[in-house]
Design a protein around this motif. Structure first.
Motif, short mmCIF file in Angstrom:
data_model
loop_
_atom_site.label_atom_id
_atom_site.label_comp_id
_atom_site.label_asym_id
_atom_site.label_seq_id
_atom_site.Cartn_x
_atom_site.Cartn_y
_atom_site.Cartn_z
N MET A 59 30.36 70.33 -22.51
CA MET A 59 29.89 70.75 -21.40
C MET A 59 28.48 71.64 -21.14
SD MET A 59 29.88 67.86 -19.40
CE MET A 59 29.46 69.19 -17.83
N SER A 60 29.54 72.68 -21.33
CA SER A 60 28.37 74.05 -21.24
C SER A 60 27.19 73.73 -22.35
CB SER A 60 29.50 74.75 -21.66
OG SER A 60 30.06 75.20 -22.90
N ARG A 61 27.91 73.50 -23.79
CA ARG A 61 26.20 73.41 -24.00
C ARG A 61 24.97 71.95 -23.24
NH1 ARG A 61 26.39 71.49 -29.38
NH2 ARG A 61 28.10 70.97 -29.16
N PHE A 62 25.60 71.73 -22.69
CA PHE A 62 24.18 70.39 -21.71
C PHE A 62 24.19 71.52 -19.89
CE2 PHE A 62 23.92 67.13 -19.12
CZ PHE A 62 22.95 66.75 -19.38
N ARG A 63 25.30 72.09 -20.41
CA ARG A 63 24.37 72.73 -18.79
C ARG A 63 23.77 73.97 -19.50
NH1 ARG A 63 29.38 73.33 -17.49
NH2 ARG A 63 30.93 71.78 -15.71
N ALA A 64 23.85 74.57 -20.33
CA ALA A 64 23.35 75.65 -20.57
C ALA A 64 21.41 74.92 -21.35
CB ALA A 64 23.70 76.17 -22.00
N GLY A 65 21.19 74.13 -21.78
CA GLY A 65 19.94 73.15 -22.10
C GLY A 65 20.06 73.31 -23.66
N ASP A 66 21.10 73.48 -24.18
CA ASP A 66 21.08 73.34 -25.81
C ASP A 66 21.55 71.45 -26.03
OD1 ASP A 66 20.73 76.06 -25.53
OD2 ASP A 66 23.21 76.36 -25.81
N ILE A 67 21.52 70.76 -25.43
CA ILE A 67 21.61 68.85 -25.52
C ILE A 67 21.10 68.81 -24.90
CG2 ILE A 67 23.30 67.86 -25.86
CD1 ILE A 67 25.71 69.34 -25.87
N ASP A 68 20.18 67.34 -25.52
CA ASP A 68 19.20 67.00 -25.03
C ASP A 68 19.66 65.70 -24.03
OD1 ASP A 68 16.97 68.26 -25.64
OD2 ASP A 68 17.00 67.40 -27.97
N LEU A 69 20.61 65.43 -25.06
CA LEU A 69 21.28 63.47 -24.64
C LEU A 69 22.67 63.62 -24.74
CD1 LEU A 69 20.65 60.87 -23.80
CD2 LEU A 69 19.83 60.50 -26.31
N LEU A 70 23.40 63.56 -23.71
CA LEU A 70 24.45 63.04 -23.79
C LEU A 70 24.76 61.95 -23.39
CD1 LEU A 70 27.22 65.14 -23.55
CD2 LEU A 70 27.24 65.13 -21.27
N VAL A 71 25.82 61.22 -24.27
CA VAL A 71 26.04 59.96 -24.29
C VAL A 71 27.98 60.06 -24.30
CG1 VAL A 71 26.58 57.80 -26.05
CG2 VAL A 71 24.35 59.36 -26.20
N CYS A 72 28.53 59.45 -23.22
CA CYS A 72 29.58 59.61 -22.61
C CYS A 72 30.24 57.94 -22.11
CB CYS A 72 29.17 60.65 -21.24
SG CYS A 72 28.20 60.47 -20.28
N THR A 73 31.23 58.70 -21.68
CA THR A 73 31.95 57.85 -20.21
C THR A 73 32.03 58.33 -18.89
OG1 THR A 73 34.32 58.85 -20.80
CG2 THR A 73 33.23 57.29 -22.47
N THR A 74 33.07 58.07 -18.17
CA THR A 74 32.39 57.96 -16.73
C THR A 74 33.11 59.32 -16.35
OG1 THR A 74 34.39 56.51 -16.60
CG2 THR A 74 32.17 55.56 -15.07
N VAL A 75 33.58 60.03 -17.66
CA VAL A 75 34.15 61.40 -17.31
C VAL A 75 33.51 62.54 -16.43
CG1 VAL A 75 35.66 61.86 -19.37
CG2 VAL A 75 33.46 62.22 -20.20
N ILE A 76 32.37 62.06 -16.80
CA ILE A 76 31.41 63.14 -16.46
C ILE A 76 30.76 62.84 -14.51
CG2 ILE A 76 29.68 63.36 -17.68
CD1 ILE A 76 27.88 61.63 -16.27
N GLU A 77 31.58 61.51 -14.46
CA GLU A 77 31.00 61.33 -12.61
C GLU A 77 31.50 62.17 -11.57
OE1 GLU A 77 33.32 57.81 -10.31
OE2 GLU A 77 33.98 58.09 -11.84
N VAL A 78 32.75 63.23 -11.94
CA VAL A 78 32.75 64.43 -10.97
C VAL A 78 32.37 65.45 -11.06
CG1 VAL A 78 34.64 64.00 -8.95
CG2 VAL A 78 35.12 64.57 -11.42
N GLY A 79 31.29 66.24 -9.96
CA GLY A 79 30.92 67.99 -10.69
C GLY A 79 30.72 68.59 -11.36
#
Ligand code: ADP
Ligand code: MG
Length: 733
Positions: free
Chosen positions: A571-591
């Protein structure tokens, strides 16, 4: 409070509440055995029998002669069973066959349902479509209702058909209901005639007798409407009475100063409040100023700007000489609200300078300061830590609690930890509770009572989940509503497209384009891993796929089964822009708030619920770059299709929540036993929304005009008698 029994014969009839006190076995034809079967189905009193309504009606004037019945249409025919047989066919299935004649012709009926049991000579009505098969008439799996001649001789044209109940056949139920109706009418009408006139409702005796013994089908609808109105009225009245007893009849904390802290904060905002924010804020401030404590629900989608409104309400309480409390369902959310407010106070120049005092710091640290320069001191209370914005580092819980009792902390944020027994406030002026549907009613009351000072604190509940108006009225009818139905300006709308599940190429091209522009992407899948039982994309497989097709894109996987340190790292690497593509489940739903994320791909999208899809889509388009949502699916059900269609057509959470309610029906939406809403037997909050509105209007007026008058009291007797234990919390003690 008078007992229901005393209500007998107020105007020559018995009340429903009185009839609810008479056991069903007092009715002729119901013995101990039947009584046991009925009770198991929740039918234990005479009133319950009266409210057991026919499943449908057969209009005998609409019965076709077999010979004249049109083929291929839904029709009802009647006749006598002339033969009946049952046999095993392939793969353990049973075929049931019967022949029915009505004197003009005969029809062969087949069912593949082993439980169909008919007797030769029995009179039945068959509903379904008639076809010809090898030159004779046939019906496949028609609905069958047994008639009895006796009954046919005594009733009019319309024959009520009852459900079987817990092993009692439809005839037996009909007989019991008939006897109950005969013994009970006339029934006293507790609803004033003026109300009935205003909403064109029939009186109670007519509603009960016509629902069971209609002269014609036209009688049925008015009778049903009255019964449905009564159901809604009981719930609305119970909610309003509770609101009256717990809030409207109480003296509230005086939160009346709208002044310097408020102005300093609002002056520091880099934006103007939206029209919706201003309106809602005005509603809240008016409640806070009123003599009676506030009891209000604030609805607004994520990003609609609830936080500003809430902070202004909290500051209003602080400058009135009180404290505020903000309670969230999880530590993460409590921390987010705390942090958001801390930063906002810094921006507004209203944060204290942090003094490095340890636990046990002196209370004289904070002498009375004028409001014009006074900082606002906030603290966070969770199970694991207590921290403030005026000393560095965490402090002990004991220290934090002391600062609450002596009034050092102006605003406390926290989880359930805030309503533990050892927590007391110096003078709690307002409590804000986030995502209140996860808090029980009891917690609201505990929060209300957490005050050393005078008066009941104002209570503001808030939720980011759009709730259809009718549902909100039924679940939260005791609350006043404020809705932020407008997003702050400058946000570009998200475009939504439906594509086929097989359009991997198109999806990859969109991802590549977004990444090439420097943006980030989510791909959400319904499953973590492939499943034999469920035909849907999984995150693991999709991750493998994109890592091989999109070699220069930085991909990571995120799902609920990963360890939490791995999750927060991704999550923090995605926030920092170090990841382009996040393949995920609904864990990202909130917040998750990543303004640079612009593309969301949802695979097998028809497997998600509508509100979930909407929540997911809300993760993109949060920045200045616009947003795009691709829903990939080949829906296999009409409901799945409707959900996808709705997502493409609307971005309005409230509109989508209404459609969701339409698709799912109220039964699944109410779930649990959260409120008397679960007691709706006939009423449907969507179909009968006019009656719900009427009941709401009537209950509000009645409780306002005369909260202890005969009308309110009579309805509350009914609530106690008919809704019983499950809704005890609704009733006056
Ligand atoms: P919510 O609490 O409803 O999810 P927030 O209050 O966190 O929404 O607001 C979301 C974002 O919008 C924040 O960055 C906030 O600063 C910004 N915002 C709030 N109100 C306005 C407004 N009236 N104009 C512009 N931006 C706003
Ligand atoms: Mg008040």
């Amino acid at each position: 409070m008078t007992s229901p029994q005393q209500s007998e014969n107020r105007s020559g009839g018995r009340t429903l509440a009185y009839l609810a006190g008479i056991p069903a076995d007092k009715v002729k034809g119901i013995g101990a055995v039947s009584m046991r079967k009925l009770s198991a189905q929740g039918v234990s009193s005479v009133a319950d029998l009266l409210l057991t309504v026919p499943r449908r009606y057969l209009d005998r004037s609409q019965l076709f002669d077999l010979q004249a019945a049109p083929l291929g249409e839904d029709v009802t025919v009647g006749g006598v069973v002339t033969s009946f047989s049952k046999r095993r066919i392939s793969r353990g299935r049973t075929m049931v066959e019967a022949r029915v004649s009505d004197g003009t012709s005969s029809v062969r009926c087949v069912w593949f349902n082993p439980y169909i049991k008919l007797v030769e000579g029995e009179e039945v009505a068959l509903s379904g479509s008639i076809e010809t098969f090898k030159g004779s008439l046939q019906m496949k799996s028609p609905d069958v209702d047994r008639l009895d001649r006796e009954r046919l001789a005594v009733t009019g044209r319309v024959l009520p058909v009852y459900p079987g109940l817990g092993g009692l056949g439809p005839f037996k139920v009909r007989e019991a209901v008939d006897n109950a109706v005969g013994r009970s009418i006339p029934i006293e009408d507790i609803v004033p005639a003026a109300v009935l006139d205003r909403f064109a409702l029939v009186d109670r005796t007519s509603s009960i007798s016509r629902i069971h013994l209609p002269d014609s089908l036209e009688d049925v609808e008015p009778a049903r409407r009255r019964l449905i109105f009564d159901e809604f009225l009981r719930i609305q009245m119970a909610l309003k009475v509770r609101a009256h007893d717990e809030f409207e009849s109480q003296i509230g904390v005086q939160n009346s100063v709208k002044g310097e802290l408020f102005d300093r904060f609002i002056g520091s905002l880099s934006h103007r409040l939206t029209g919706a924010q201003s309106r809602v804020l005005e509603e809240i401030l008016q409640d806070m100023e009123a003599q009676t404590p506030m009891h209000r629900l604030l609805q607004g989608e994520v990003g609609s700007g609830k936080t500003v409104v809430v902070v202004l309400a909290l500051l209003t309480s602080v400058e009135s000489g009180h404290q505020g409390a903000f309670m969230a369902p999880t530590e993460v959310l409590a921390f987010q609200h705390y942090l958001g407010t801390e930063l906002a106070l810094v921006d507004a120049g209203m944060a204290p300078t942090v003094e490095n005092v340890g636990a046990g710091g002196t209370t004289s640290l904070f002498a009375e300061e004028p409001l014009s320069t006074r900082p606002v001191r906030i603290g966070l209370f969770t199970g694991s830590r207590v921290t403030t914005n005026f000393v560095s580092g965490d402090v002990s819980r004991t220290q934090g609690l002391d600062w609450l009792v002596d009034g050092t902390i102006d605003i406390a944020f926290g989880t359930q930890a805030l309503i533990q027994e050892d927590v007391d406030f110096h003078s709690l002026g307002i409590a804000v509770v986030d995502e209140q549907h996860r808090f029980g009613v009891e917690q609201r009351v505990v929060m209300r009572d957490k005050n050393q000072g005078e008066g009941v604190p104002d209570l503001l509940l808030m939720t980011a989940t759009p709730i259809p108006r009718t549902l909100a009225m039924t679940l939260y009818g005791d609350l006043k509503m404020s809705v932020i139905d407008e997003m702050p300006p400058g946000r570009s709308a998200t475009t939504t497209l439906a594509i086929s599940e097989t359009a991997d190429g198109e999806i990859d091209a969109s991802i590549q384009k977004a990444v090439a522009e420097g943006r980030q992407v989510f791909v959400v899948c319904p499953l973590v891993e492939d499943s034999e039982k469920i035909d849907a994309r999984s995150a693991v497989t999709e991750f493998d796929r994109v890592t091989s097709t999109l070699r220069d894109v930085r991909c990571e996987l995120l799902h609920g089964q990963m360890r939490s340190d791995e999750k927060s790292d991704v999550m923090s690497r995605f926030r920092a822009g170090d990841i382009d593509l996040l393949v995920c489940t609904t864990v990202i739903e909130v917040g998750i708030d990543v303004p640079n994320a612009t593309l969301m791909v949802i695979r097998t999208a028809d497997r998600f619920g509508l509100s979930q899809l909407h929540q997911l889509r809300g993760r993109v388009g949060r920045g200045p770059f616009g947003g795009m949502c691709l829903l990939s699916s080949d829906p296999t059900t009409p409901d799945g299709e409707r959900r996808i269609e709705a997502m493409v057509q609307s971005t309005d959470g409230f509109e989508l929540s209404e459609i969701d309610l339409e698709i799912r029906g109220q039964g699944t939406v109410f779930g649990g036993s959260q409120s008397g809403a679960a007691d709706l037997r006939l009423g449907d909050i969507l179909r009968d929304r006019d009656l719900l509105d009427a009941a709401h209007t009537v209950a509000v007026a009645a409780v306002q005009d005369d909260p202890y008058g005969a009308f309110v009291t009579d309805v509350m007797h009914e609530v106690a008698a008919l809704l019983g234990e499950s809704t005890q919390w609704l009733t006056r003690s």
